[in-house]
Design a protein around this motif. Sequence first.
Motif, mmCIF file in Angstrom:
data_model
loop_
_atom_site.group_PDB
_atom_site.id
_atom_site.type_symbol
_atom_site.label_atom_id
_atom_site.label_comp_id
_atom_site.label_asym_id
_atom_site.label_seq_id
_atom_site.Cartn_x
_atom_site.Cartn_y
_atom_site.Cartn_z
ATOM 1 N N VAL A 1 -21.904 -12.481 -7.321
ATOM 2 C CA VAL A 1 -21.047 -11.716 -8.230
ATOM 3 C C VAL A 1 -20.433 -12.671 -9.232
ATOM 4 C CG1 VAL A 1 -18.991 -10.276 -8.424
ATOM 5 C CG2 VAL A 1 -20.548 -9.969 -6.502
ATOM 6 N N GLU A 2 -20.427 -12.260 -10.476
ATOM 7 C CA GLU A 2 -19.794 -13.074 -11.506
ATOM 8 C C GLU A 2 -19.294 -12.177 -12.621
ATOM 9 O OE1 GLU A 2 -22.420 -15.806 -13.429
ATOM 10 O OE2 GLU A 2 -23.794 -14.257 -14.111
ATOM 11 N N SER A 3 -18.334 -12.718 -13.356
ATOM 12 C CA SER A 3 -17.830 -12.071 -14.556
ATOM 13 C C SER A 3 -18.125 -12.975 -15.728
ATOM 14 C CB SER A 3 -16.319 -11.830 -14.446
ATOM 15 O OG SER A 3 -16.022 -10.923 -13.422
ATOM 16 N N VAL A 4 -18.645 -12.405 -16.771
ATOM 17 C CA VAL A 4 -18.983 -13.176 -17.964
ATOM 18 C C VAL A 4 -18.269 -12.558 -19.147
ATOM 19 C CG1 VAL A 4 -20.821 -13.962 -19.480
ATOM 20 C CG2 VAL A 4 -21.220 -13.791 -17.013
ATOM 21 N N ASP A 5 -17.411 -13.347 -19.786
ATOM 22 C CA ASP A 5 -16.683 -12.819 -20.927
ATOM 23 C C ASP A 5 -17.211 -13.420 -22.226
ATOM 24 O OD1 ASP A 5 -13.873 -14.480 -19.422
ATOM 25 O OD2 ASP A 5 -15.473 -15.383 -20.631
ATOM 26 N N ALA A 6 -17.027 -12.665 -23.293
ATOM 27 C CA ALA A 6 -17.558 -13.058 -24.595
ATOM 28 C C ALA A 6 -16.787 -12.355 -25.699
ATOM 29 C CB ALA A 6 -19.036 -12.704 -24.680
ATOM 30 N N GLY A 7 -17.011 -12.823 -26.920
ATOM 31 C CA GLY A 7 -16.445 -12.143 -28.078
ATOM 32 C C GLY A 7 -15.385 -12.911 -28.807
ATOM 33 N N GLY A 8 -15.029 -14.074 -28.320
ATOM 34 C CA GLY A 8 -14.014 -14.858 -29.009
ATOM 35 C C GLY A 8 -14.540 -15.444 -30.296
ATOM 36 N N SER A 24 -21.254 -8.612 -12.824
ATOM 37 C CA SER A 24 -22.613 -8.345 -12.360
ATOM 38 C C SER A 24 -22.823 -8.941 -10.972
ATOM 39 C CB SER A 24 -23.625 -8.933 -13.342
ATOM 40 O OG SER A 24 -23.491 -10.339 -13.415
ATOM 41 N N GLY A 25 -23.893 -8.516 -10.345
ATOM 42 C CA GLY A 25 -24.198 -9.013 -9.010
ATOM 43 C C GLY A 25 -24.142 -7.895 -7.992
ATOM 44 N N ASN A 75 -19.708 -1.612 -15.569
ATOM 45 C CA ASN A 75 -18.880 -2.696 -15.012
ATOM 46 C C ASN A 75 -18.364 -3.621 -16.104
ATOM 47 O OD1 ASN A 75 -19.299 -1.756 -12.399
ATOM 48 N ND2 ASN A 75 -21.024 -3.122 -12.028
ATOM 49 N N THR A 76 -17.927 -3.021 -17.177
ATOM 50 C CA THR A 76 -17.528 -3.768 -18.363
ATOM 51 C C THR A 76 -16.110 -3.410 -18.772
ATOM 52 O OG1 THR A 76 -19.813 -3.863 -19.147
ATOM 53 C CG2 THR A 76 -18.092 -4.256 -20.765
ATOM 54 N N VAL A 77 -15.371 -4.426 -19.195
ATOM 55 C CA VAL A 77 -14.029 -4.222 -19.721
ATOM 56 C C VAL A 77 -13.984 -4.816 -21.127
ATOM 57 C CG1 VAL A 77 -13.096 -6.368 -18.748
ATOM 58 C CG2 VAL A 77 -11.558 -4.450 -19.247
ATOM 59 N N TYR A 78 -13.243 -4.158 -21.996
ATOM 60 C CA TYR A 78 -13.118 -4.582 -23.378
ATOM 61 C C TYR A 78 -11.647 -4.841 -23.716
ATOM 62 C CZ TYR A 78 -17.683 -2.311 -23.520
ATOM 63 O OH TYR A 78 -18.979 -1.924 -23.260
ATOM 64 N N ARG A 104 -15.520 -8.189 3.038
ATOM 65 C CA ARG A 104 -14.586 -7.394 3.843
ATOM 66 C C ARG A 104 -13.308 -7.079 3.086
ATOM 67 N NH1 ARG A 104 -14.817 -10.026 9.949
ATOM 68 N NH2 ARG A 104 -17.049 -9.727 10.277
ATOM 69 N N ALA A 105 -13.288 -7.481 1.828
ATOM 70 C CA ALA A 105 -12.072 -7.259 1.052
ATOM 71 C C ALA A 105 -12.381 -7.412 -0.431
ATOM 72 C CB ALA A 105 -10.995 -8.258 1.458
ATOM 73 N N TYR A 106 -11.391 -7.062 -1.247
ATOM 74 C CA TYR A 106 -11.482 -7.316 -2.673
ATOM 75 C C TYR A 106 -11.105 -8.775 -2.948
ATOM 76 C CZ TYR A 106 -11.794 -2.322 -3.763
ATOM 77 O OH TYR A 106 -12.202 -1.025 -3.877
ATOM 78 N N TYR A 107 -11.822 -9.385 -3.866
ATOM 79 C CA TYR A 107 -11.512 -10.743 -4.283
ATOM 80 C C TYR A 107 -11.498 -10.811 -5.806
ATOM 81 C CZ TYR A 107 -12.286 -12.240 0.521
ATOM 82 O OH TYR A 107 -12.187 -12.401 1.879
ATOM 83 N N ASP A 108 -10.736 -11.775 -6.297
ATOM 84 C CA ASP A 108 -10.672 -12.014 -7.739
ATOM 85 C C ASP A 108 -11.895 -12.801 -8.209
ATOM 86 O OD1 ASP A 108 -7.148 -12.388 -7.625
ATOM 87 O OD2 ASP A 108 -8.247 -10.896 -8.798
ATOM 88 N N TYR A 109 -12.463 -12.342 -9.316
ATOM 89 C CA TYR A 109 -13.531 -13.070 -9.986
ATOM 90 C C TYR A 109 -13.101 -13.299 -11.428
ATOM 91 C CZ TYR A 109 -16.521 -12.119 -5.986
ATOM 92 O OH TYR A 109 -17.039 -12.069 -4.717
ATOM 93 N N TRP A 110 -13.311 -14.518 -11.902
ATOM 94 C CA TRP A 110 -12.869 -14.906 -13.229
ATOM 95 C C TRP A 110 -14.050 -15.212 -14.132
ATOM 96 C CZ3 TRP A 110 -7.818 -14.822 -14.761
ATOM 97 C CH2 TRP A 110 -6.850 -14.702 -13.759
ATOM 98 N N GLY A 111 -13.916 -14.826 -15.395
ATOM 99 C CA GLY A 111 -14.882 -15.244 -16.385
ATOM 100 C C GLY A 111 -14.659 -16.698 -16.751
ATOM 101 N N GLN A 112 -15.577 -17.237 -17.533
ATOM 102 C CA GLN A 112 -15.516 -18.657 -17.886
ATOM 103 C C GLN A 112 -14.526 -18.923 -18.999
ATOM 104 O OE1 GLN A 112 -17.738 -16.535 -18.921
ATOM 105 N NE2 GLN A 112 -18.334 -17.010 -21.032
#
Length: 120
Positions: A1-8, A24-25, A75-78, A104-112
Amino acid sequence: VESVDAGGGLVQAGGSLRLSCVASGSIFSIRSMGWYRQAPGKERELVAHITSDGSTNYADSVKGQFTISRDNAKNTVYLQMNSLMPEDTAVYYCNALIWALGSRAYYDYWGQGTQVTVSS
C-alpha cells in the motif's frame, strides 16, 4: 500500500493549484484522507481532512481558500488551492488512514510530498 501525491509547482501569488493523491495497493478500506504541509523551519501541520462519508475540516488559515474533495472509487483525494499566497509555500504531504488486506487495524500512509512554491 502506498500513497502518491502530485500537482505541486511554482505559482504566482493569487494563482491556483490542484494537488492529487492516489492510494494504491492491497486496500480493504480507507477511513480518511488528508493533506498536511511543512514549511521550512516549521512543524508539519494539518491543512485539510476528509472522511469516507465526506465530512471535512480545515485549518483556520485555509478556510474559504482551499477545498478538499475525494473520489472513493478511485481512492483519490484532491486539494484545490485558490488565491495562493507566499505563506502557503511548503511541502504538501498526503495522508491516508488505510486498512490494508491482511492487516488488523487502520494505519497511516504518507505520500512522498510535493513542493508548492508561491512567489510574490
